[in-house]
Design a protein around this motif. Structure first.
Motif, short mmCIF file in Angstrom:
data_model
loop_
_atom_site.label_atom_id
_atom_site.label_comp_id
_atom_site.label_asym_id
_atom_site.label_seq_id
_atom_site.Cartn_x
_atom_site.Cartn_y
_atom_site.Cartn_z
N GLY A 97 1.09 -1.48 0.27
CA GLY A 97 -0.06 -0.48 0.17
C GLY A 97 0.91 1.06 0.44
O GLY A 97 0.10 2.27 -0.42
N LEU A 98 1.87 0.90 -0.09
CA LEU A 98 3.32 2.17 0.10
C LEU A 98 3.60 3.01 -1.74
O LEU A 98 3.70 3.78 -1.32
N GLY A 99 2.89 2.07 -2.65
CA GLY A 99 3.20 2.37 -4.13
C GLY A 99 4.58 2.66 -3.61
O GLY A 99 5.73 2.03 -3.09
N VAL A 100 5.17 4.31 -4.80
CA VAL A 100 6.20 5.32 -4.97
C VAL A 100 6.49 4.96 -3.24
O VAL A 100 7.93 5.29 -3.73
N ASN A 101 6.38 4.89 -2.25
CA ASN A 101 6.53 5.68 -1.05
C ASN A 101 7.92 4.15 -0.53
O ASN A 101 7.87 4.49 0.76
N ALA A 102 7.73 3.33 -1.35
CA ALA A 102 7.58 1.84 -0.87
C ALA A 102 9.29 1.70 -0.39
O ALA A 102 10.29 2.33 -0.35
N CYS A 103 9.39 1.50 0.96
CA CYS A 103 10.74 1.93 1.90
C CYS A 103 11.60 1.02 1.17
O CYS A 103 11.04 -0.95 0.54
N THR A 104 12.76 1.36 1.65
CA THR A 104 14.07 0.02 0.57
C THR A 104 14.64 -0.86 1.79
O THR A 104 14.44 -0.56 3.18
N SER A 105 15.51 -1.31 1.16
CA SER A 105 15.82 -2.91 2.32
C SER A 105 17.30 -1.90 3.21
O SER A 105 17.16 -2.00 4.38
N SER A 106 17.76 -1.14 2.43
CA SER A 106 18.45 0.00 3.86
C SER A 106 17.81 0.89 4.82
O SER A 106 18.22 0.96 5.89
N ALA A 107 16.85 1.52 4.65
CA ALA A 107 15.60 2.45 5.32
C ALA A 107 15.46 1.36 5.98
O ALA A 107 15.18 1.68 7.45
N TRP A 108 14.82 -0.28 5.50
CA TRP A 108 14.27 -0.58 6.63
C TRP A 108 15.17 -0.88 7.58
O TRP A 108 15.20 -1.33 8.57
N ALA A 109 16.73 -1.19 7.21
CA ALA A 109 17.41 -1.52 8.32
C ALA A 109 17.47 -0.95 9.13
O ALA A 109 18.00 -1.31 10.43
N ALA A 110 17.72 0.88 9.27
CA ALA A 110 17.63 1.84 9.75
C ALA A 110 16.25 1.95 11.21
O ALA A 110 16.86 2.32 11.13
N TYR A 111 15.59 1.26 10.33
CA TYR A 111 14.46 2.03 10.94
C TYR A 111 14.71 0.69 11.87
O TYR A 111 14.10 0.65 13.24
N LEU A 112 14.86 -0.78 12.08
CA LEU A 112 15.21 -1.27 12.62
C LEU A 112 16.99 -1.67 13.47
O LEU A 112 16.75 -2.65 14.80
N SER A 113 17.27 -0.67 13.63
CA SER A 113 18.49 -0.63 14.10
C SER A 113 18.36 -0.06 15.32
O SER A 113 17.34 0.98 15.83
N ASP A 114 19.34 0.00 16.18
CA ASP A 114 19.92 0.65 17.41
C ASP A 114 19.88 2.28 17.22
O ASP A 114 20.60 2.79 16.35
N PRO A 115 19.87 2.69 18.71
CA PRO A 115 19.37 4.48 18.81
C PRO A 115 20.48 4.71 18.02
O PRO A 115 20.76 5.96 17.08
#
Length: 74
Positions: free
Chosen positions: A31-49
């Motif tokens: 449902g995100l279409g062109v705003n879909a999350c890349t694998s690197s952004a996904w890893a960044a969201y899940l990484s430690d602060p």
């Protein structure tokens, strides 16, 4: 009450799903279409602060994730 960051909430959501990371990303991207999350952004969201790759997850994306994972669990 302990307040968790959006990123922490996403990590809990993904971990509790029991899905491989690639599958979880596919579900998140629905449902995100062109705003879909890349694998690197996904890893960044899940990484430690403290990580240099850390990226803060906004409220709208957390709500989207919660809806997508709830739909996938049905």
């Amino acid at each position: 009450m302990i307040q968790h960051s959006n990123n922490e909430e996403l990590r809990v959501l993904v971990a509790s799903s029991g899905l491989p990371m690639a599958v979880a990303l596919t579900i998140f991207n629905r449902g995100l279409g062109v705003n879909a999350c890349t694998s690197s952004a996904w890893a960044a969201y899940l990484s430690d602060p403290g990580s240099s790759q850390y990226r803060e997850l906004n409220d709208d994306l957390l709500k989207h994730a919660e809806a997508q994972f709830a739909a996938a669990a049905r």
